[in-house]
Design a protein around this motif. Structure first.
Motif, mmCIF file in Angstrom:
data_model
loop_
_atom_site.group_PDB
_atom_site.id
_atom_site.type_symbol
_atom_site.label_atom_id
_atom_site.label_comp_id
_atom_site.label_asym_id
_atom_site.label_seq_id
_atom_site.Cartn_x
_atom_site.Cartn_y
_atom_site.Cartn_z
ATOM 1 N N LEU A 9 12.611 24.074 -15.162
ATOM 2 C CA LEU A 9 11.376 24.858 -15.120
ATOM 3 C C LEU A 9 10.177 23.987 -14.808
ATOM 4 C CD1 LEU A 9 11.988 27.201 -18.185
ATOM 5 C CD2 LEU A 9 12.323 27.707 -15.758
ATOM 6 N N ALA A 10 10.242 22.721 -15.220
ATOM 7 C CA ALA A 10 9.141 21.795 -14.955
ATOM 8 C C ALA A 10 9.728 20.421 -14.691
ATOM 9 C CB ALA A 10 8.187 21.742 -16.145
ATOM 10 N N VAL A 11 9.061 19.646 -13.866
ATOM 11 C CA VAL A 11 9.514 18.293 -13.577
ATOM 12 C C VAL A 11 8.383 17.328 -13.861
ATOM 13 C CG1 VAL A 11 11.148 19.037 -11.810
ATOM 14 C CG2 VAL A 11 8.803 18.454 -11.155
ATOM 15 N N LEU A 12 8.745 16.083 -14.114
ATOM 16 C CA LEU A 12 7.728 15.061 -14.335
ATOM 17 C C LEU A 12 7.050 14.734 -13.013
ATOM 18 C CD1 LEU A 12 9.629 12.628 -16.733
ATOM 19 C CD2 LEU A 12 7.997 14.414 -17.327
ATOM 20 N N PRO A 13 5.742 14.620 -13.010
ATOM 21 C CA PRO A 13 5.047 14.288 -11.761
ATOM 22 C C PRO A 13 5.384 12.867 -11.321
ATOM 23 C CG PRO A 13 3.522 14.196 -13.614
ATOM 24 C CD PRO A 13 4.803 14.761 -14.146
ATOM 25 N N PHE A 14 5.563 12.700 -10.026
ATOM 26 C CA PHE A 14 5.829 11.367 -9.505
ATOM 27 C C PHE A 14 4.530 10.568 -9.500
ATOM 28 C CE2 PHE A 14 6.150 8.253 -6.068
ATOM 29 C CZ PHE A 14 7.327 7.603 -6.429
ATOM 30 N N PRO A 15 4.536 9.386 -10.110
ATOM 31 C CA PRO A 15 3.297 8.584 -10.132
ATOM 32 C C PRO A 15 3.035 7.991 -8.756
ATOM 33 C CG PRO A 15 5.101 7.354 -11.119
ATOM 34 C CD PRO A 15 5.640 8.732 -10.826
ATOM 35 N N ASN A 16 1.982 8.418 -8.123
ATOM 36 C CA ASN A 16 1.694 7.967 -6.762
ATOM 37 C C ASN A 16 1.066 6.574 -6.791
ATOM 38 O OD1 ASN A 16 2.628 10.189 -5.204
ATOM 39 N ND2 ASN A 16 0.865 11.373 -5.919
ATOM 40 N N ILE A 17 1.908 5.593 -7.067
ATOM 41 C CA ILE A 17 1.492 4.189 -7.044
ATOM 42 C C ILE A 17 1.724 3.652 -5.641
ATOM 43 C CG2 ILE A 17 1.860 1.903 -8.044
ATOM 44 C CD1 ILE A 17 2.994 3.281 -10.516
ATOM 45 N N ASP A 18 0.703 3.065 -5.060
ATOM 46 C CA ASP A 18 0.832 2.534 -3.702
ATOM 47 C C ASP A 18 1.862 1.407 -3.691
ATOM 48 O OD1 ASP A 18 0.527 1.517 -1.148
ATOM 49 O OD2 ASP A 18 -1.656 1.751 -1.159
ATOM 50 N N PRO A 19 2.906 1.510 -2.841
ATOM 51 C CA PRO A 19 3.894 0.425 -2.755
ATOM 52 C C PRO A 19 3.287 -0.908 -2.347
ATOM 53 C CG PRO A 19 4.717 2.403 -1.682
ATOM 54 C CD PRO A 19 3.257 2.643 -1.982
ATOM 55 N N VAL A 20 2.114 -0.853 -1.709
ATOM 56 C CA VAL A 20 1.412 -2.074 -1.290
ATOM 57 C C VAL A 20 0.360 -2.412 -2.338
ATOM 58 C CG1 VAL A 20 -0.020 -3.155 0.466
ATOM 59 C CG2 VAL A 20 1.800 -1.569 1.131
ATOM 60 N N ILE A 21 0.480 -3.575 -2.947
ATOM 61 C CA ILE A 21 -0.476 -3.987 -3.972
ATOM 62 C C ILE A 21 -1.818 -4.308 -3.350
ATOM 63 C CG2 ILE A 21 -0.938 -5.659 -5.805
ATOM 64 C CD1 ILE A 21 2.061 -6.109 -6.034
ATOM 65 N N VAL A 22 -1.784 -5.104 -2.296
ATOM 66 C CA VAL A 22 -3.017 -5.478 -1.600
ATOM 67 C C VAL A 22 -2.667 -5.767 -0.145
ATOM 68 C CG1 VAL A 22 -2.745 -7.937 -2.170
ATOM 69 C CG2 VAL A 22 -5.017 -7.029 -1.615
ATOM 70 N N GLN A 23 -3.580 -5.444 0.747
ATOM 71 C CA GLN A 23 -3.363 -5.704 2.163
ATOM 72 C C GLN A 23 -4.611 -6.321 2.764
ATOM 73 O OE1 GLN A 23 -1.605 -2.538 4.358
ATOM 74 N NE2 GLN A 23 -1.659 -3.611 6.324
ATOM 75 N N ILE A 24 -4.416 -7.453 3.426
ATOM 76 C CA ILE A 24 -5.506 -8.147 4.107
ATOM 77 C C ILE A 24 -5.104 -8.293 5.564
ATOM 78 C CG2 ILE A 24 -6.927 -10.221 4.201
ATOM 79 C CD1 ILE A 24 -6.260 -10.711 1.270
ATOM 80 N N GLY A 25 -5.687 -7.461 6.412
ATOM 81 C CA GLY A 25 -5.296 -7.456 7.809
ATOM 82 C C GLY A 25 -3.843 -7.057 7.939
ATOM 83 N N PRO A 26 -3.046 -7.822 8.681
ATOM 84 C CA PRO A 26 -1.619 -7.480 8.847
ATOM 85 C C PRO A 26 -0.767 -7.927 7.658
ATOM 86 C CG PRO A 26 -2.142 -9.443 10.113
ATOM 87 C CD PRO A 26 -3.451 -8.960 9.541
ATOM 88 N N LEU A 27 -1.357 -8.697 6.751
ATOM 89 C CA LEU A 27 -0.607 -9.216 5.602
ATOM 90 C C LEU A 27 -0.644 -8.219 4.454
ATOM 91 C CD1 LEU A 27 0.936 -11.546 4.246
ATOM 92 C CD2 LEU A 27 -1.280 -12.449 3.483
ATOM 93 N N ALA A 28 0.528 -7.768 4.036
ATOM 94 C CA ALA A 28 0.619 -6.804 2.934
ATOM 95 C C ALA A 28 1.524 -7.362 1.844
ATOM 96 C CB ALA A 28 1.165 -5.467 3.440
ATOM 97 N N VAL A 29 1.084 -7.232 0.608
ATOM 98 C CA VAL A 29 1.875 -7.665 -0.543
ATOM 99 C C VAL A 29 2.451 -6.417 -1.205
ATOM 100 C CG1 VAL A 29 1.866 -8.871 -2.761
ATOM 101 C CG2 VAL A 29 0.406 -9.677 -0.883
ATOM 102 N N HIS A 30 3.780 -6.299 -1.234
ATOM 103 C CA HIS A 30 4.465 -5.131 -1.772
ATOM 104 C C HIS A 30 4.989 -5.404 -3.181
ATOM 105 C CE1 HIS A 30 4.900 -2.824 2.133
ATOM 106 N NE2 HIS A 30 4.587 -4.032 2.582
ATOM 107 N N TRP A 31 5.060 -4.346 -3.993
ATOM 108 C CA TRP A 31 5.656 -4.461 -5.313
ATOM 109 C C TRP A 31 7.095 -4.962 -5.219
ATOM 110 C CZ3 TRP A 31 2.784 -4.433 -9.473
ATOM 111 C CH2 TRP A 31 1.589 -3.698 -9.500
#
Length: 291
Positions: A9-31
């Motif tokens: 009847l109800a589901v837990l909401p998916f936490p919309n956490i960005d998979p990318v922690i920080v991005q500087i130009g083309p450089l992205a740091v992922h969890w």
């Protein structure tokens, strides 16, 4: 098909956490990448703690120096990454990579196999221990004791990435993943983080510090292998199989993860049983000499 209709009847909401922690130009740091890095660094730090604690070793004699582990961390990182990638290519999606071989290098698109990574690290440990004159199983024991922390972190990153989700279910804690269709699913990544990460780490901690099993070479390493294999087989009953593979042999339940984990379970049990038997034999011989 009926399982897809069992929506709660109800589901837990998916936490919309960005998979990318920080991005500087083309450089992205992922969890995901941070999970691997932190896991490797923790296993290195924890192994150094173990080899400097004389109470944990026979006659207080440590099998290696902390400096050996400083050098080994590079070998371990290479073994994890190369083994994990090659394992994924061979075990999970070989036809695709045969057709598009350059995609093997596209690690940023995902695709790592724990079983392949384990084989890569075992090879790295074997070669490194031979080069340093260290007993291979003792190196495996100290490294394995801290690995579950990294496993738990990577599984949590899988959850954040909304990947490797579970099968449809009507349990109260079901989650509707953004890319998992309009179905409430088991958060199987969190099941794995709990079992392969927290629970397995605590079990190994009990073995190393309460039962002093580092004095019995290959017991702790065997417990890690068996513990992971058992945890993975259990969670596979709740995890959606890889789309390109599905269920094997038309069973409706057998997955590649189970097939790859069963030998681990058996090998881990073998290691613990033979390690115990070897230790008992040594104690018996020493007892006769003392008499």
């Amino acid at each position: 098909m009926s399982e897809y209709l069992m929506l709660p009847l109800a589901v837990l909401p998916f936490p919309n956490i960005d998979p990318v922690i920080v991005q500087i130009g083309p450089l992205a740091v992922h969890w995901y990448g941070v999970g691997y890095i932190v896991g490797i660094l923790f296993a290195w730090w924890y192994a150094k703690r173990l080899v400097t604690n004389a109470r944990l070793w026979p006659d207080g004699t440590m099998p290696m120096k902390p400096e050996d582990l400083d050098d080994f961390i590079v070998w371990a990182a290479i073994g994890v990454v190369l083994g994990g990638r090659v394992g994924y290519v061979l075990f999970y999606d070989l036809p695709r990579y045969i057709a598009q071989p350059f995609d093997i290098l596209a690690v940023w698109q995902g695709g790592m196999s724990f079983h392949g990574g384990l084989l890569g690290v075992i090879l790295a440990m074997t070669l490194f221990s031979w080069s340093r004159g260290i007993r291979t199983w003792s190196l495996f024991d100290v490294v394995a004791a801290g690995v579950p922390v990294g496993l738990g972190l990577v599984r949590m990153a899988n959850f954040i990435n909304s990947e490797l989700w579970g099968r449809p279910t009507d349990v109260p804690w079901a989650v509707e993943f953004p890319n998992g269709g309009p179905f409430a699913r088991h958060p199987s990544q969190l099941y794995e983080a709990l079992l392969e990460g927290l629970v397995l780490f605590l079990v190994l901690r009990f073995l190393t510090h309460s039962r002093l099993k580092l004095k019995t070479p290959r017991f702790v390493g065997g417990a890690f292998i068996a513990g992971y294999g058992l945890s993975r087989i259990f969670v596979e009953f709740f995890r959606e199989p890889d789309q390109q593979l599905g269920y094997l042999l038309g069973t409706g339940w057998l997955t590649m993860g189970m097939v790859l984990s069963l030998p681990m379970l058996l090998a881990g049990i073998w290691a613990m049983v033979t390690a115990t038997a070897s230790a008992q034999k040594s104690e018996s011989i020493l007892g006769k000499h003392d008499a």
